[in-house]
Design a protein around this motif. Sequence first.
Motif, PDB file in Angstrom:
ATOM      1  N   ILE A   1       0.842  -1.203   0.000  1.00  0.00           N
ATOM      2  CA  ILE A   1       0.000   0.000   0.000  1.00  0.00           C
ATOM      3  C   ILE A   1       0.876   1.252   0.000  1.00  0.00           C
ATOM      4  CG2 ILE A   1      -1.675   1.360   1.315  1.00  0.00           C
ATOM      5  CD1 ILE A   1      -2.813  -1.366   2.329  1.00  0.00           C
ATOM      6  N   LEU A   2       1.922   1.255   0.827  1.00  0.00           N
ATOM      7  CA  LEU A   2       2.793   2.424   0.916  1.00  0.00           C
ATOM      8  C   LEU A   2       3.477   2.699  -0.419  1.00  0.00           C
ATOM      9  CD1 LEU A   2       3.674   4.613   2.903  1.00  0.00           C
ATOM     10  CD2 LEU A   2       5.654   3.191   3.458  1.00  0.00           C
ATOM     11  N   LYS A   3       3.954   1.667  -1.096  1.00  0.00           N
ATOM     12  CA  LYS A   3       4.574   1.845  -2.413  1.00  0.00           C
ATOM     13  C   LYS A   3       3.563   2.370  -3.427  1.00  0.00           C
ATOM     14  CE  LYS A   3       8.166  -1.621  -1.818  1.00  0.00           C
ATOM     15  NZ  LYS A   3       8.625  -2.967  -2.177  1.00  0.00           N
ATOM     16  N   LEU A   4       2.354   1.817  -3.396  1.00  0.00           N
ATOM     17  CA  LEU A   4       1.303   2.272  -4.307  1.00  0.00           C
ATOM     18  C   LEU A   4       0.925   3.722  -3.998  1.00  0.00           C
ATOM     19  CD1 LEU A   4      -0.715   1.607  -6.572  1.00  0.00           C
ATOM     20  CD2 LEU A   4      -2.283   0.800  -4.782  1.00  0.00           C
ATOM     21  N   GLN A   5       0.816   4.043  -2.721  1.00  0.00           N
ATOM     22  CA  GLN A   5       0.490   5.412  -2.305  1.00  0.00           C
ATOM     23  C   GLN A   5       1.547   6.385  -2.828  1.00  0.00           C
ATOM     24  OE1 GLN A   5      -0.909   5.949   1.791  1.00  0.00           O
ATOM     25  NE2 GLN A   5       0.788   7.367   2.098  1.00  0.00           N
ATOM     26  N   TYR A   6       2.804   6.003  -2.701  1.00  0.00           N
ATOM     27  CA  TYR A   6       3.890   6.854  -3.190  1.00  0.00           C
ATOM     28  C   TYR A   6       3.764   7.067  -4.699  1.00  0.00           C
ATOM     29  CZ  TYR A   6       8.496   8.917  -3.648  1.00  0.00           C
ATOM     30  OH  TYR A   6       9.513   9.787  -3.907  1.00  0.00           O
ATOM     31  N   LEU A   7       3.491   6.017  -5.434  1.00  0.00           N
ATOM     32  CA  LEU A   7       3.310   6.117  -6.880  1.00  0.00           C
ATOM     33  C   LEU A   7       2.110   7.002  -7.232  1.00  0.00           C
ATOM     34  CD1 LEU A   7       3.910   5.161  -9.824  1.00  0.00           C
ATOM     35  CD2 LEU A   7       2.356   3.244  -9.345  1.00  0.00           C
ATOM     36  N   CYS A   8       0.999   6.773  -6.565  1.00  0.00           N
ATOM     37  CA  CYS A   8      -0.244   7.473  -6.909  1.00  0.00           C
ATOM     38  C   CYS A   8      -0.205   8.965  -6.578  1.00  0.00           C
ATOM     39  CB  CYS A   8      -1.430   6.818  -6.206  1.00  0.00           C
ATOM     40  SG  CYS A   8      -1.810   5.177  -6.839  1.00  0.00           S
ATOM     41  N   TYR A   9       0.494   9.341  -5.537  1.00  0.00           N
ATOM     42  CA  TYR A   9       0.508  10.746  -5.139  1.00  0.00           C
ATOM     43  C   TYR A   9       1.568  11.574  -5.867  1.00  0.00           C
ATOM     44  CZ  TYR A   9      -3.227  10.599  -1.741  1.00  0.00           C
ATOM     45  OH  TYR A   9      -4.463  10.516  -1.158  1.00  0.00           O
ATOM     46  N   GLN A  10       2.349  10.969  -6.738  1.00  0.00           N
ATOM     47  CA  GLN A  10       3.319  11.732  -7.522  1.00  0.00           C
ATOM     48  C   GLN A  10       2.609  12.777  -8.389  1.00  0.00           C
ATOM     49  OE1 GLN A  10       6.772  11.551  -7.313  1.00  0.00           O
ATOM     50  NE2 GLN A  10       6.251  10.243  -5.573  1.00  0.00           N
ATOM     51  N   SER A  11       1.503  12.387  -9.006  1.00  0.00           N
ATOM     52  CA  SER A  11       0.784  13.327  -9.877  1.00  0.00           C
ATOM     53  C   SER A  11       0.177  14.473  -9.074  1.00  0.00           C
ATOM     54  CB  SER A  11      -0.292  12.604 -10.684  1.00  0.00           C
ATOM     55  OG  SER A  11      -1.230  11.976  -9.816  1.00  0.00           O
ATOM     56  N   GLU A  12      -0.293  14.189  -7.862  1.00  0.00           N
ATOM     57  CA  GLU A  12      -0.823  15.251  -7.004  1.00  0.00           C
ATOM     58  C   GLU A  12       0.300  16.208  -6.599  1.00  0.00           C
ATOM     59  OE1 GLU A  12      -4.280  15.724  -5.679  1.00  0.00           O
ATOM     60  OE2 GLU A  12      -4.399  14.606  -7.555  1.00  0.00           O
ATOM     61  N   ALA A  13       1.440  15.649  -6.222  1.00  0.00           N
ATOM     62  CA  ALA A  13       2.585  16.479  -5.831  1.00  0.00           C
ATOM     63  C   ALA A  13       3.018  17.370  -6.987  1.00  0.00           C
ATOM     64  CB  ALA A  13       3.739  15.587  -5.374  1.00  0.00           C
ATOM     65  N   GLU A  14       3.033  16.810  -8.186  1.00  0.00           N
ATOM     66  CA  GLU A  14       3.408  17.597  -9.367  1.00  0.00           C
ATOM     67  C   GLU A  14       2.380  18.681  -9.651  1.00  0.00           C
ATOM     68  OE1 GLU A  14       4.348  17.012 -14.117  1.00  0.00           O
ATOM     69  OE2 GLU A  14       4.171  15.243 -12.836  1.00  0.00           O
ATOM     70  N   LEU A  15       1.098  18.329  -9.532  1.00  0.00           N
ATOM     71  CA  LEU A  15       0.017  19.275  -9.796  1.00  0.00           C
ATOM     72  C   LEU A  15       0.111  20.504  -8.896  1.00  0.00           C
ATOM     73  CD1 LEU A  15      -2.660  19.719 -11.398  1.00  0.00           C
ATOM     74  CD2 LEU A  15      -3.824  18.443  -9.578  1.00  0.00           C
ATOM     75  N   TYR A  16       0.513  20.288  -7.647  1.00  0.00           N
ATOM     76  CA  TYR A  16       0.567  21.390  -6.674  1.00  0.00           C
ATOM     77  C   TYR A  16       1.986  21.878  -6.399  1.00  0.00           C
ATOM     78  CZ  TYR A  16      -4.281  20.189  -6.112  1.00  0.00           C
ATOM     79  OH  TYR A  16      -5.602  19.936  -6.370  1.00  0.00           O
ATOM     80  N   GLY A  17       2.976  21.261  -7.026  1.00  0.00           N
ATOM     81  CA  GLY A  17       4.357  21.684  -6.813  1.00  0.00           C
ATOM     82  C   GLY A  17       4.835  21.470  -5.394  1.00  0.00           C
ATOM     83  N   ASP A  18       4.386  20.375  -4.766  1.00  0.00           N
ATOM     84  CA  ASP A  18       4.737  20.117  -3.376  1.00  0.00           C
ATOM     85  C   ASP A  18       4.959  18.623  -3.169  1.00  0.00           C
ATOM     86  OD1 ASP A  18       5.040  19.917  -0.640  1.00  0.00           O
ATOM     87  OD2 ASP A  18       3.125  20.867  -0.135  1.00  0.00           O
ATOM     88  N   TYR A  19       6.222  18.228  -3.099  1.00  0.00           N
ATOM     89  CA  TYR A  19       6.543  16.815  -2.899  1.00  0.00           C
ATOM     90  C   TYR A  19       6.682  16.462  -1.420  1.00  0.00           C
ATOM     91  CZ  TYR A  19       6.912  16.274  -7.875  1.00  0.00           C
ATOM     92  OH  TYR A  19       6.592  16.224  -9.214  1.00  0.00           O
ATOM     93  N   GLY A  20       6.295  17.366  -0.557  1.00  0.00           N
ATOM     94  CA  GLY A  20       6.336  17.114   0.881  1.00  0.00           C
ATOM     95  C   GLY A  20       4.966  16.786   1.451  1.00  0.00           C
ATOM     96  N   ILE A  21       4.000  16.487   0.588  1.00  0.00           N
ATOM     97  CA  ILE A  21       2.651  16.189   1.083  1.00  0.00           C
ATOM     98  C   ILE A  21       2.678  14.907   1.914  1.00  0.00           C
ATOM     99  CG2 ILE A  21       1.445  17.494  -0.702  1.00  0.00           C
ATOM    100  CD1 ILE A  21       0.993  14.881  -2.229  1.00  0.00           C
TER     101      ILE A  21
END
Length: 167
Positions: free
Chosen positions: A18-38
């Motif tokens: 789940i943690l690996k999948l979560q990391y993969l899935c939230y990359q697009s959100e981090a990019e969308l908002y310019g924040d990889y510290g979410i």
Amino acid sequence: MGMSVTISAAAETDAEHILKLQYLCYQSEAELYGDYGIEPLTQSLADLRAEIARGPALVARLGDEVVASVRASIDDTGTARIAKLIVHPRMQRHGLGGRLLDAIEARYAGDPAAKRFQLFTGHRSESNLRLYRSRGYVPVSREEVGPRLTLVTLEKETSAGAYVASA
């Protein structure tokens, strides 16, 4: 012959997947908002295991592979907070997110403590907003948490909450 996706309760042994999948899935959100510290990108395995233990947490599997997940918790006001609904990018736009959302809501069916469902997403996350609205969620608040991110909180009453309200 194709395999079908099955949804079941997450086990502690699913935490790493789940943690690996979560990391993969939230990359697009981090990019969308310019924040990889979410938080979904910085959550520890220990914290995730604790969330799974508190439950409910669900996973969707394609064969043995965890391809989607969602977690929830209920607070003392009767709000079931749904969090981290994730679907592997190759499995998106096939209805799996909606199936998981329905399944986690069903976990609270008949629970008199559950009055409403609540979740949140970023204001630019159009596909998330579209999914939630299609399932009856309505925006109830917006909170600016940074110069590029406003969180939109959405809610809907549970069947039990609607029944109590009409009594």
